[in-house]
Design a protein around this motif. Structure first.
Motif, PDB file in Angstrom:
ATOM      1  N   ASP A 176       0.791  -1.232   0.000  1.00  0.00           N
ATOM      2  CA  ASP A 176       0.000   0.000   0.000  1.00  0.00           C
ATOM      3  C   ASP A 176       0.823   1.282   0.000  1.00  0.00           C
ATOM      4  N   LYS A 209       3.493   1.014  -4.859  1.00  0.00           N
ATOM      5  CA  LYS A 209       4.328   0.406  -5.908  1.00  0.00           C
ATOM      6  C   LYS A 209       3.582   0.358  -7.242  1.00  0.00           C
ATOM      7  N   THR A 210       2.365  -0.189  -7.203  1.00  0.00           N
ATOM      8  CA  THR A 210       1.595  -0.332  -8.439  1.00  0.00           C
ATOM      9  C   THR A 210       1.275   1.033  -9.028  1.00  0.00           C
ATOM     10  N   SER A 211       0.868   1.968  -8.164  1.00  0.00           N
ATOM     11  CA  SER A 211       0.528   3.309  -8.654  1.00  0.00           C
ATOM     12  C   SER A 211       1.738   3.959  -9.310  1.00  0.00           C
ATOM     13  N   ASP A 216       1.816  14.287  -1.530  1.00  0.00           N
ATOM     14  CA  ASP A 216       0.641  15.160  -1.633  1.00  0.00           C
ATOM     15  C   ASP A 216      -0.234  15.081  -0.389  1.00  0.00           C
TER      16      ASP A 216
HETATM   17  P1  GDP Z   1       1.094  -1.075  -3.506  1.00  0.00           P
HETATM   18  O1  GDP Z   1       0.423  -2.053  -2.606  1.00  0.00           O
HETATM   19  O2  GDP Z   1       2.430  -0.662  -2.966  1.00  0.00           O
HETATM   20  O3  GDP Z   1       1.174  -1.499  -4.957  1.00  0.00           O
HETATM   21  O4  GDP Z   1       0.225   0.270  -3.445  1.00  0.00           O
HETATM   22  P2  GDP Z   1      -0.835   0.838  -4.489  1.00  0.00           P
HETATM   23  O5  GDP Z   1      -0.152   1.397  -5.669  1.00  0.00           O
HETATM   24  O6  GDP Z   1      -1.887  -0.178  -4.703  1.00  0.00           O
HETATM   25  O7  GDP Z   1      -1.398   2.066  -3.650  1.00  0.00           O
HETATM   26  C1  GDP Z   1      -2.049   1.899  -2.428  1.00  0.00           C
HETATM   27  C2  GDP Z   1      -3.005   3.039  -2.181  1.00  0.00           C
HETATM   28  O8  GDP Z   1      -2.314   4.256  -2.039  1.00  0.00           O
HETATM   29  C3  GDP Z   1      -3.999   3.226  -3.316  1.00  0.00           C
HETATM   30  O9  GDP Z   1      -5.247   3.535  -2.742  1.00  0.00           O
HETATM   31  C4  GDP Z   1      -3.448   4.412  -4.079  1.00  0.00           C
HETATM   32  O10 GDP Z   1      -4.460   5.152  -4.720  1.00  0.00           O
HETATM   33  C5  GDP Z   1      -2.813   5.223  -2.958  1.00  0.00           C
HETATM   34  N1  GDP Z   1      -1.678   6.012  -3.459  1.00  0.00           N
HETATM   35  C6  GDP Z   1      -0.622   5.561  -4.184  1.00  0.00           C
HETATM   36  N2  GDP Z   1       0.208   6.589  -4.459  1.00  0.00           N
HETATM   37  C7  GDP Z   1      -0.322   7.702  -3.894  1.00  0.00           C
HETATM   38  C8  GDP Z   1       0.101   9.067  -3.832  1.00  0.00           C
HETATM   39  O11 GDP Z   1       1.118   9.492  -4.345  1.00  0.00           O
HETATM   40  N3  GDP Z   1      -0.704   9.910  -3.118  1.00  0.00           N
HETATM   41  C9  GDP Z   1      -1.852   9.493  -2.522  1.00  0.00           C
HETATM   42  N4  GDP Z   1      -2.572  10.383  -1.853  1.00  0.00           N
HETATM   43  N5  GDP Z   1      -2.267   8.221  -2.568  1.00  0.00           N
HETATM   44  C10 GDP Z   1      -1.518   7.325  -3.246  1.00  0.00           C
END
Ligand code: GDP
Length: 594
Positions: A108, A111-113, A208
């Motif tokens: 969370d 990474k994916t984002s 942000d």
């Molecule tokens: P992963 O588990 O590391 O792949 O994380 P995700 O990419 O799935 O992101 C987890 C959550 O954090 C999602 O709800 C995204 O929308 C949120 N998120 C990711 N990057 C950002 C960011 O730069 N700013 C904000 N506010 N939320 C983010």
């Protein structure tokens, strides 16, 4: 020696009390006392800055000098095969290739984002939105240069690659959420990258967010060995927002900078070798695999051996899904034509003929079978044998303990042992039960897991068995350190491997007159033996490990009870048995030493 007779010592910008103690050969307690005298309260794991450390060092007769900036750890250990191949290429034939980057970090943290943001920000405008294909890797262009991203977030893929010696990535981007900071998986990722000696860039994500606290994260990073460059360290920390697409260009810039300081080259005309990124069975296309070329140029029609699969490449596609004929170093391609699914992390190579391919596959299959029977275990004994043979100078440990308070004394005791020839390397020390992730890291790094007052999750035990990883659990610190000391002296009692002989489900619980409880069970698998060892499983937790105290079948004491029968089982010194628990019986067999 300096003019005032003090010994010189190099100290980094930030150092933990423990490391300082080690480098000036004092005990952590002595350091903590001196710090207190100087008005600083710090525990053994806490870091102090250079100036403070220098004052303390002086009190112990050392003159501190700042550690040289680029004092990189020397490369030791075996290079992955493909790197060895490149190292063997004629210097003049080597050209720069795009860096291969993998993104790691806590769940969370984004990474994916981030992978999506980079992908979308950097594909030609006309194509944006058109790329729905995920082949496990993609390339972007920044300032006319290519960067390859492995699009398989989470370190499972990275570990799989490392465990097989492939080590596909040149650079790790560690995503840390600015509102959450360094978390357990962040630490694991750091340990992975360090063990693979891959440079780390930190993407400080979610800046942000109103509650983002970059300074706090930077402090935590420093405490975990990643001192930000703005604080005099070597780690680039790039603030980004994957959500608002901020800082992406800066991150790409940082990647190219790090790439320029690393030796990222290959011979496009050399022998073709690379790593399997992922593979899937497609209903119409058959096995489809993503291959990352690491040396040479892969072409349609080539005969490829990947792990224990092979085939003539019928077609190749780039990450955009476009058909290509050739793929050079660092280029990922999705290929059709293999006879079966290779595993992520398998190496692939191009061979002359199908006959040769078959031969290689056969040899590999035979070797794999042998390996299973010989199980290259990272047991303490085995490691010791390697120390003696001069093949290893480090003992890698992963430490898990119930609470932070027990980690500290364990680490300090272990560091006290780590003197002389053999270096004990603590890859990772955390609180919590031994998990599958710990076992993966141990397997990839030839490490042993020691646990104190913790249990190993069932899945972790299974994986450890399959991967041949030693998990040693203790409830007395002294025994833990004693074992390690014995191992270092080659005196450890022979290791036993455990063999599960049966399982029984607890259907009822009876209380006897003296308060002792008996489990009314049905043997569901194998057999339960009176003289065997047992563990009581409740869901995925192990709630008891010990021995059978009594085994009865219809009021008769029996020595064993087979599958399908009911019996009463008492556990030695343990009464908290519940309906639904499972009793697992095992015996310890002495590990055969060749
Ligand atoms: P992963 O588990 O590391 O792949 O994380 P995700 O990419 O799935 O992101 C987890 C959550 O954090 C999602 O709800 C995204 O929308 C949120 N998120 C990711 N990057 C950002 C960011 O730069 N700013 C904000 N506010 N939320 C983010």
């Amino acid at each position: 020696m300096s003019e005032n007779g003090h010994k010189k010592i190099e100290l980094p910008a930030l150092i933990s009390v423990r490391d300082l103690a080690q480098s000036i050969e004092a005990s952590p307690i002595q350091i903590i006392k001196k710090l207190m005298n100087n008005g600083v309260m710090a525990s053994i794991n806490q870091t102090i800055d250079y100036d403070t450390a220098a004052i303390i060092a002086a009190e112990f007769g050392f003159e501190a000098v700042p550690e040289r900036e680029q004092a990189e750890e020397k490369e030791t250990g075996e290079l992955p095969v493909w790197r060895q191949m490149i190292a063997g290429e004629d210097e003049q034939s080597l050209t720069r290739r795009p860096p291969v980057v993998t993104i790691l970090g806590h769940v969370d943290h984004g990474k994916t984002s981030l992978l999506d943001a980079i992908r979308n920000a950097n594909v030609a405008a006309g194509e944006a939105g058109g790329i729905t294909q995920h082949i496990g890797a993609y390339q972007v262009e920044h300032k006319g240069r290519q960067i390859t991203f492995l699009d398989t977030p989470g370190h499972a893929a990275f570990t799989a690659m490392r465990a097989r010696g492939a080590q596909g990535a040149d650079i790790v981007v560690l995503v840390v959420a600015a509102d959450d900071g360094v978390m357990p998986q962040t630490k694991e990722a750091i340990a992975h990258a360090k063990a693979a000696r891959v440079p780390i860039i930190v993407a400080l994500n979610k800046i942000d967010k109103p509650n983002a606290n970059p300074d706090n994260v930077k402090k935590q990073l420093g405490e975990n060995g990643l001192v930000p460059d703005e604080w005099g360290g070597n780690t680039m920390v790039i603030p980004v927002s994957a959500k608002q697409k901020q800082g992406i260009e800066d991150l790409l810039e940082a990647i190219l900078l790090v790439a320029d300081n690393s030796d990222i080259r290959a011979n496009p005309k050399g022998a073709v070798i690379g790593t399997v990124i992922e593979a899937q069975l497609d209903k119409s296309k058959g096995p489809v695999a993503t291959l990352l070329v690491q040396n040479g140029t892969l072409e349609t029609g080539d005969i490829v051996v990947a792990g224990t699969t092979f085939g003539r490449l019928r077609a190749m596609f780039d990450f955009r899904g476009r058909k290509v004929q050739k793929a050079g170093p660092s280029v990922p391609v999705s290929v059709m034509g293999l006879n079966d699914l290779p595993s992520a992390g398998d190496l692939f190579q191009v061979v002359e003929s199908e006959r040769q391919a078959r031969q290689i596959v056969l040899e590999r299959q035979e070797a794999a079978q042998k390996e299973v029977s010989a199980q290259k275990k990272a047991t303490l004994e085995e490691l010791f044998a390697r120390f003696q043979a001069g093949q290893a100078k480090e003992l890698n440990l992963i430490i898990k303990a119930d609470v932070q308070g027990s980690l500290e004394p364990i680490i300090s005791e272990i560091n006290n042992l780590s003197k002389g020839e053999i270096k004990i390397n603590i890859l990772y020390a955390e609180t919590g039960n031994v998990s599958e992730n710990d076992v993966m890291l141990a397997s990839a790094s030839q490490a042993i897991i020691v646990g104190f007052n913790v249990q190993a999750e069932v899945a972790a035990r299974r994986l450890a068995e399959a991967e041949g990883v030693s998990i040693r659990l203790y409830d007395i610190i002294y025994r833990l350190t004693e074992d390690i000391e014995k191992a270092l002296k080659g005196m450890l009692a022979p290791e036993f491997t455990e063999k599960v002989i049966g399982k029984a489900a607890v259907l009822q619980v009876f209380t006897l007159s003296r308060g002792n409880r008996i489990a009314g069970c049905k043997v569901t698998e194998g057999e339960v033996r009176r003289n065997s060892k047992v563990r009581l499983l409740r869901g995925k937790d192990v709630v008891y490990e010990g021995e059978v105290a009594s085994l009865r079948h219809e009021k008769e004491d029996v020595r064993e009870m087979r599958q399908g029968f009911e019996c009463g089982v008492g556990l030695k010194n343990f009464n908290d048995i519940q309906v639904g628990d499972v009793i697992e019986c095992y015996i310890l067999e002495k590990t055969k030493v060749d």
